[in-house]
Motif scaffolding. Structure first.
Motif, short mmCIF file in Angstrom:
data_model
loop_
_atom_site.label_atom_id
_atom_site.label_comp_id
_atom_site.label_asym_id
_atom_site.label_seq_id
_atom_site.Cartn_x
_atom_site.Cartn_y
_atom_site.Cartn_z
N SER A 27 28.99 16.73 13.49
CA SER A 27 28.75 15.91 12.31
C SER A 27 27.25 15.71 12.13
N SER A 28 26.89 14.86 11.18
CA SER A 28 25.48 14.58 10.90
C SER A 28 25.34 13.14 10.42
N ALA A 29 24.11 12.68 10.31
CA ALA A 29 23.87 11.33 9.81
C ALA A 29 24.36 11.18 8.38
N VAL A 30 24.20 12.24 7.57
CA VAL A 30 24.67 12.19 6.18
C VAL A 30 26.19 12.11 6.14
N ASP A 31 26.86 12.88 6.98
CA ASP A 31 28.33 12.80 7.06
C ASP A 31 28.77 11.41 7.51
N ALA A 32 28.03 10.83 8.47
CA ALA A 32 28.38 9.50 8.96
C ALA A 32 28.26 8.45 7.86
#
Length: 446
Positions: free
Chosen positions: A306-311
């Motif tokens: 995942s990524s910070a944007v997904d989070a």
């Protein structure tokens, strides 16, 4: 503490903190120990300085440097033992057992400030072996030669760091302001493949979600339930996330001098990229320990694919979309700062961007919800809530010659099973509404 913080070089100043004994004398609950001063202590100190100047200098204010710095009796310098204790306490915050992942390339800039040596050392000791410092901004330099305004939020301030990130195929950019109490971050947006600097509110939500998952980094001495907090001008997203998760939340006046006094606080933040992940040991925002924990959470997301944007989308699915922006009115003279809010008091708006104002708070005479009004908490700020769920806050800046207008628009999402498309659509609705708020407030304040 003498500092230029994130302001231009000419804006040097100092910060004053309370010791434990003095705090208990001035504040019965003692929660101000180690925190910055609040009214009326600030005005009392200023009056004392003015009286000393009038008595001892008699109009002669020529600066005559002493041959050697004179340390007042009773002064205790911060030595290597204190720095070593801080390093140990900061590293204790990491959880290598439950959050062991360190596969991360981090570009870091100290922005010509004091954070470089400490942050890179702590990241290395914390297991983040691939840390690339921005060499041009690493050493402390009070002239800030590559950044006229060394605030990581300012356009262009992260250009050198983002250039290094592209060269090194980095996963994360971290930036402190010169006194290292603030932290900014940039990540790659998977949808575009481009670097994106996160806002203070986005970072606050990411920290909040991570620490809700981890639990308080240090348990309360008396076993009390933890409370998360943010300043009133920050987004309401963390408050909503805490409500969904059944965790206590508090909103305070702007500034960590207020957040530091929240009882049982486990995490606190303000939208101007100030974060406190260790309120037990640090009674202020701290960009050094925050850098460690933000690296931990990004590494954990990467390990999960995942990524910070997904989070941020996951948080929106759970708590809704909250988007923020600011309108700024600059003034030539500090004496003009109160004129904008005085005008709004004389003619308060009945509606904003077509939505009726359903609640208005004037913090010169109204307390924050759940708070009390006294000499220390009176402040020149106006809060408007509309029937459409918008929030608008107008207040003079505490550090710069400008009046700030904080805007927030909201949009509901279908729930934790929301699709990417549904979240994107909610963001579009909220962004469009935010634009309407901006236009409305620019007309009203212009």
């Amino acid at each position: 503490m003498v500092t230029a913080s994130h302001n231009p070089p000419r804006d040097n100043g100092y910060k004053v903190y309370l010791g434990g004994v003095l705090s208990r004398l001035l504040e019965p609950h003692g929660r101000g120990a180690g925190a910055q001063i609040t009214a009326p202590v600030d005005t009392q100190i200023a009056a004392t300085i003015a009286a000393v100047v009038a008595e001892e200098f008699a109009g002669d204010l020529e600066v005559r440097p002493a041959a050697a710095p004179q340390m007042p009796e009773g002064t205790l310098p911060i030595d290597d033992d204190a720095r070593a204790a801080y390093r140990e306490e900061a590293l204790e915050l990491l959880d290598p057992a439950e959050f062991p992942h360190r596969d991360l390339t981090v570009v870091y800039t100290a922005m010509h400030g004091v954070g470089g040596e400490m942050v890179t050392e702590l990241l290395g000791k914390g297991g983040f072996a691939r840390v690339v410092p921005v060499a041009e901004q690493f050493d402390p330099d009070p002239d800030f030669p590559t950044a006229d305004f060394p605030n990581p939020e300012e356009p262009g301030a992260l250009d050198l760091a983002l250039q290094a990130a592209a060269e090194h195929d980095a996963d994360l950019v971290l930036a402190n302001d010169p006194d290292a109490d603030r932290l900014s971050a940039a990540v790659v947006d998977p949808a575009t493949g481009r670097w994106r600097q996160l806002s203070g509110d986005e970072m606050g939500a990411l920290f909040g979600a991570h620490l809700l998952r981890r639990g308080p980094l240090r348990g309360a001495a008396d076993g009390a339930a933890p409370v998360m907090a943010n300043s009133i001008v920050s987004s309401r997203l963390l408050e909503r996330l805490c409500e969904v998760r059944g965790v206590g939340h508090s909103a305070t006046l702007t500034g960590f001098k207020w957040l530091a006094r929240v009882e049982h606080m486990s995490f606190g933040y303000e939208e101007a990229i100030g974060f406190n992940v260790d309120p037990t040991h640090v009674k202020d925002k701290d960009g050094v320990s925050a850098a460690l924990i933000f690296a931990e959470l990004v590494a954990d997301l990467k390990a999960r694919g995942s990524s910070a944007v997904d989070a941020l989308d996951e948080i929106a699915a759970e708590a809704g979309v909250f988007v923020t922006d600011q309108v700024t009115i600059r003034v030539d003279d500090l004496s003009q700062l109160g004129e904008v809010t005085a005008g709004l008091r004389a003619e308060p708006p009945a509606e904003i961007a077509g939505a009726a104002v359903v609640e208005a708070l004037d913090l010169t005479r109204d307390p924050l919800p759940g708070g009390v009004l006294d000499e220390a908490t009176v402040t020149d700020a106006l809060i408007y809530l509309t029937a459409q769920g918008d929030r608008v806050i107008v207040r003079p800046s505490g550090t710069e010659p400008k009046v700030k207008c904080y805007l927030e628009a909201v949009a509901d999402t279908p729930g934790v099973d929301s699709s990417t498309e549904a979240i994107a659509e909610a963001r579009q609705r909220a962004a469009a509404r935010l634009g309407e708020l901006r236009e409305s407030m620019e007309r009203l304040l212009g």
